[in-house]
Design an enzyme around this catalytic site. Sequence first.
Site, PDB file in Angstrom:
ATOM      1  N   HIS A 230       0.829  -1.217   0.000  1.00  0.00           N
ATOM      2  CA  HIS A 230       0.000   0.000   0.000  1.00  0.00           C
ATOM      3  C   HIS A 230       0.857   1.258   0.000  1.00  0.00           C
ATOM      4  O   HIS A 230       2.050   1.223   0.303  1.00  0.00           O
ATOM      5  CB  HIS A 230      -0.925   0.024   1.219  1.00  0.00           C
TER       6      HIS A 230
ATOM      7  N   LYS B  73      -1.022   4.975   4.608  1.00  0.00           N
ATOM      8  CA  LYS B  73      -2.012   4.076   5.229  1.00  0.00           C
ATOM      9  C   LYS B  73      -1.693   3.900   6.709  1.00  0.00           C
ATOM     10  O   LYS B  73      -0.548   3.642   7.088  1.00  0.00           O
ATOM     11  CB  LYS B  73      -2.012   2.717   4.516  1.00  0.00           C
TER      12      LYS B  73
HETATM   13  N1  LIG Z   1     -13.019  -1.010   1.784  1.00  0.00           N
HETATM   14  C1  LIG Z   1     -12.333  -0.408   0.806  1.00  0.00           C
HETATM   15  O1  LIG Z   1     -12.434  -0.766  -0.390  1.00  0.00           O
HETATM   16  C2  LIG Z   1     -11.425   0.722   1.147  1.00  0.00           C
HETATM   17  C3  LIG Z   1     -11.229   1.054   2.453  1.00  0.00           C
HETATM   18  N2  LIG Z   1     -10.399   2.084   2.795  1.00  0.00           N
HETATM   19  C4  LIG Z   1     -10.335   2.397   4.208  1.00  0.00           C
HETATM   20  O2  LIG Z   1     -11.069   3.601   4.433  1.00  0.00           O
HETATM   21  C5  LIG Z   1     -10.516   4.292   5.546  1.00  0.00           C
HETATM   22  C6  LIG Z   1     -10.168   5.710   5.109  1.00  0.00           C
HETATM   23  O3  LIG Z   1      -9.081   5.646   4.198  1.00  0.00           O
HETATM   24  P1  LIG Z   1      -8.441   6.968   3.553  1.00  0.00           P
HETATM   25  O4  LIG Z   1      -9.490   7.742   2.828  1.00  0.00           O
HETATM   26  O5  LIG Z   1      -7.241   6.533   2.830  1.00  0.00           O
HETATM   27  O6  LIG Z   1      -8.034   7.771   4.888  1.00  0.00           O
HETATM   28  P2  LIG Z   1      -7.944   9.364   5.066  1.00  0.00           P
HETATM   29  O7  LIG Z   1      -7.198   9.562   6.355  1.00  0.00           O
HETATM   30  O8  LIG Z   1      -7.464   9.992   3.815  1.00  0.00           O
HETATM   31  O9  LIG Z   1      -9.473   9.789   5.257  1.00  0.00           O
HETATM   32  C7  LIG Z   1     -10.220   9.598   6.418  1.00  0.00           C
HETATM   33  C8  LIG Z   1     -11.000  10.886   6.667  1.00  0.00           C
HETATM   34  O10 LIG Z   1     -11.883  10.660   7.762  1.00  0.00           O
HETATM   35  C9  LIG Z   1     -11.716  11.752   8.675  1.00  0.00           C
HETATM   36  N3  LIG Z   1     -12.139  11.374  10.007  1.00  0.00           N
HETATM   37  C10 LIG Z   1     -11.411  10.877  11.021  1.00  0.00           C
HETATM   38  N4  LIG Z   1     -12.197  10.672  12.094  1.00  0.00           N
HETATM   39  C11 LIG Z   1     -13.444  11.047  11.738  1.00  0.00           C
HETATM   40  C12 LIG Z   1     -14.695  11.081  12.400  1.00  0.00           C
HETATM   41  N5  LIG Z   1     -14.824  10.690  13.674  1.00  0.00           N
HETATM   42  N6  LIG Z   1     -15.785  11.517  11.727  1.00  0.00           N
HETATM   43  C13 LIG Z   1     -15.687  11.926  10.453  1.00  0.00           C
HETATM   44  N7  LIG Z   1     -14.516  11.932   9.765  1.00  0.00           N
HETATM   45  C14 LIG Z   1     -13.408  11.490  10.404  1.00  0.00           C
HETATM   46  C15 LIG Z   1     -10.255  12.095   8.566  1.00  0.00           C
HETATM   47  O11 LIG Z   1      -9.963  13.372   9.132  1.00  0.00           O
HETATM   48  P3  LIG Z   1      -8.430  13.658   9.657  1.00  0.00           P
HETATM   49  O12 LIG Z   1      -7.579  13.669   8.426  1.00  0.00           O
HETATM   50  O13 LIG Z   1      -8.556  14.962  10.359  1.00  0.00           O
HETATM   51  O14 LIG Z   1      -8.086  12.509  10.570  1.00  0.00           O
HETATM   52  C16 LIG Z   1     -10.084  12.057   7.038  1.00  0.00           C
HETATM   53  O15 LIG Z   1     -10.515  13.240   6.427  1.00  0.00           O
HETATM   54  C17 LIG Z   1      -9.315   3.456   5.998  1.00  0.00           C
HETATM   55  O16 LIG Z   1      -9.701   2.592   7.040  1.00  0.00           O
HETATM   56  C18 LIG Z   1      -8.965   2.662   4.749  1.00  0.00           C
HETATM   57  O17 LIG Z   1      -8.270   1.489   5.031  1.00  0.00           O
HETATM   58  C19 LIG Z   1      -9.745   2.812   1.850  1.00  0.00           C
HETATM   59  C20 LIG Z   1      -9.871   2.507   0.522  1.00  0.00           C
HETATM   60  C21 LIG Z   1     -10.717   1.428   0.065  1.00  0.00           C
HETATM   61  O1  LIG Z   2      -6.171   2.251   3.079  1.00  0.00           O
HETATM   62  C1  LIG Z   2      -6.337   1.924   1.879  1.00  0.00           C
HETATM   63  O2  LIG Z   2      -5.882   2.570   0.930  1.00  0.00           O
HETATM   64  C2  LIG Z   2      -7.099   0.706   1.619  1.00  0.00           C
HETATM   65  N1  LIG Z   2      -7.673   0.090   2.614  1.00  0.00           N
HETATM   66  C3  LIG Z   2      -8.439  -1.103   2.552  1.00  0.00           C
HETATM   67  C4  LIG Z   2      -7.738  -2.223   3.288  1.00  0.00           C
HETATM   68  O3  LIG Z   2      -7.106  -1.975   4.332  1.00  0.00           O
HETATM   69  O4  LIG Z   2      -7.841  -3.375   2.860  1.00  0.00           O
HETATM   70  C5  LIG Z   2      -8.826  -1.461   1.138  1.00  0.00           C
HETATM   71  C6  LIG Z   2      -7.764  -1.181   0.116  1.00  0.00           C
HETATM   72  O5  LIG Z   2      -6.724  -2.069   0.317  1.00  0.00           O
HETATM   73  C7  LIG Z   2      -7.274   0.257   0.217  1.00  0.00           C
END
Ligand SMILES: NC(=O)C1=CN([C@@H]2O[C@H](COP(=O)(O)OP(=O)(O)OC[C@H]3O[C@@H](n4cnc5c(N)ncnc54)[C@H](OP(=O)(O)O)[C@@H]3O)[C@@H](O)[C@H]2O)C=CC1
Ligand SMILES: O=C(O)C1=N[C@H](C(=O)O)C[C@H](O)C1
Length: 254
Positions: free
Chosen positions: A136, A140
């Site tokens: 990744h 992350k």
């Molecule tokens: N299932 C899937 O296919 C995928 C899952 N993911 C998962 O999604 C999650 C987010 O990933 P990613 O976008 O890269 O992370 P980011 O850190 O870029 O985004 C998360 C956002 O959520 C905000 N946040 C944190 N706490 C809260 C809260 N209590 N309420 C509302 N917003 C909040 C963060 O703010 P701040 O920056 O201030 O902390 C940030 O803006 C991770 O767990 C990742 O692994 C990601 C991609 C694909």
């Molecule tokens: O944090 C990410 O970027 C992603 N998170 C998810 C995971 O932890 O599996 C899904 C994907 O891999 C992207």
Amino acid sequence: MSTKLRVAVLGAKGRIGSEAARAVEAADDMELVAALDRDDDLDALVGAGAQVVVELTAPSAVMGNLDFCVRHGIHAVVGTTGWTDDRLAQLRTLLAGSPGTGVLVAPNFSIGAVLTMKFSQAAARFFESAEVVELHHPNKADAPSGTATRTAQLIAAARAEAGCAPQPDATVTALDGARGADVEGVRVHSVRLRGLLAHQEVLLGAEGETLTIRHDSVHHSSFMPGILLGVRRVVGAPGLTHGLEHFLDLNLPA
Ligand SMILES: NC(=O)C1=CN([C@@H]2O[C@H](COP(=O)(O)OP(=O)(O)OC[C@H]3O[C@@H](n4cnc5c(N)ncnc54)[C@H](OP(=O)(O)O)[C@@H]3O)[C@@H](O)[C@H]2O)C=CC1
Ligand SMILES: O=C(O)C1=N[C@H](C(=O)O)C[C@H](O)C1
């Protein structure tokens, strides 16, 4: 009267949340009614009349957010990681108190990643050895990835069901971490590298042969069709759905 699904995104300023908000806005059958991030008041979801929340925040935030949504009868599509058996049980208990509300917890929304998990699960019993390597971007926050953890769990369950022996491994001395994390007997290795997004290799080995199943998400757009499908399907799927595969008519050959 509009029949569009009223959708909100939590984590809307994040890497995937911002993309998800755009995808919802662009969908003909959905209306983005709220885009919330850290420190925003969840009551805004109720004020906006959200029917479905797309939860893409952080493991530390997801349970509190789902508690609010389920108690208010708002369906949720969850991509955030950090799921343990204990958390899934807590969520089931919460949902039992709100019949009719549905939550999809999807370790990965991309079709290729879902297929990687299912193919790995199907192949697991035919091989003595199975290890998972996930790769990744370096921003992350968690390791191993949710996808890799789920993949390893599915492999472990398939091996247990088939009565497979423990994996061969003669390692006696190892630097801490050299053999990766142990997820139910399956080793998972995490690479964090600038230039990558989300990738996974499942390595399977038997006498004289190996099988490698690899998936690459090269852009966050890979997750969007799965998120939109989840939103459309979760409103008719009360209770907990774990894995997007349950909303895909995979019809894999027997
Ligand atoms: N299932 C899937 O296919 C995928 C899952 N993911 C998962 O999604 C999650 C987010 O990933 P990613 O976008 O890269 O992370 P980011 O850190 O870029 O985004 C998360 C956002 O959520 C905000 N946040 C944190 N706490 C809260 C809260 N209590 N309420 C509302 N917003 C909040 C963060 O703010 P701040 O920056 O201030 O902390 C940030 O803006 C991770 O767990 C990742 O692994 C990601 C991609 C694909
Ligand atoms: O944090 C990410 O970027 C992603 N998170 C998810 C995971 O932890 O599996 C899904 C994907 O891999 C992207």
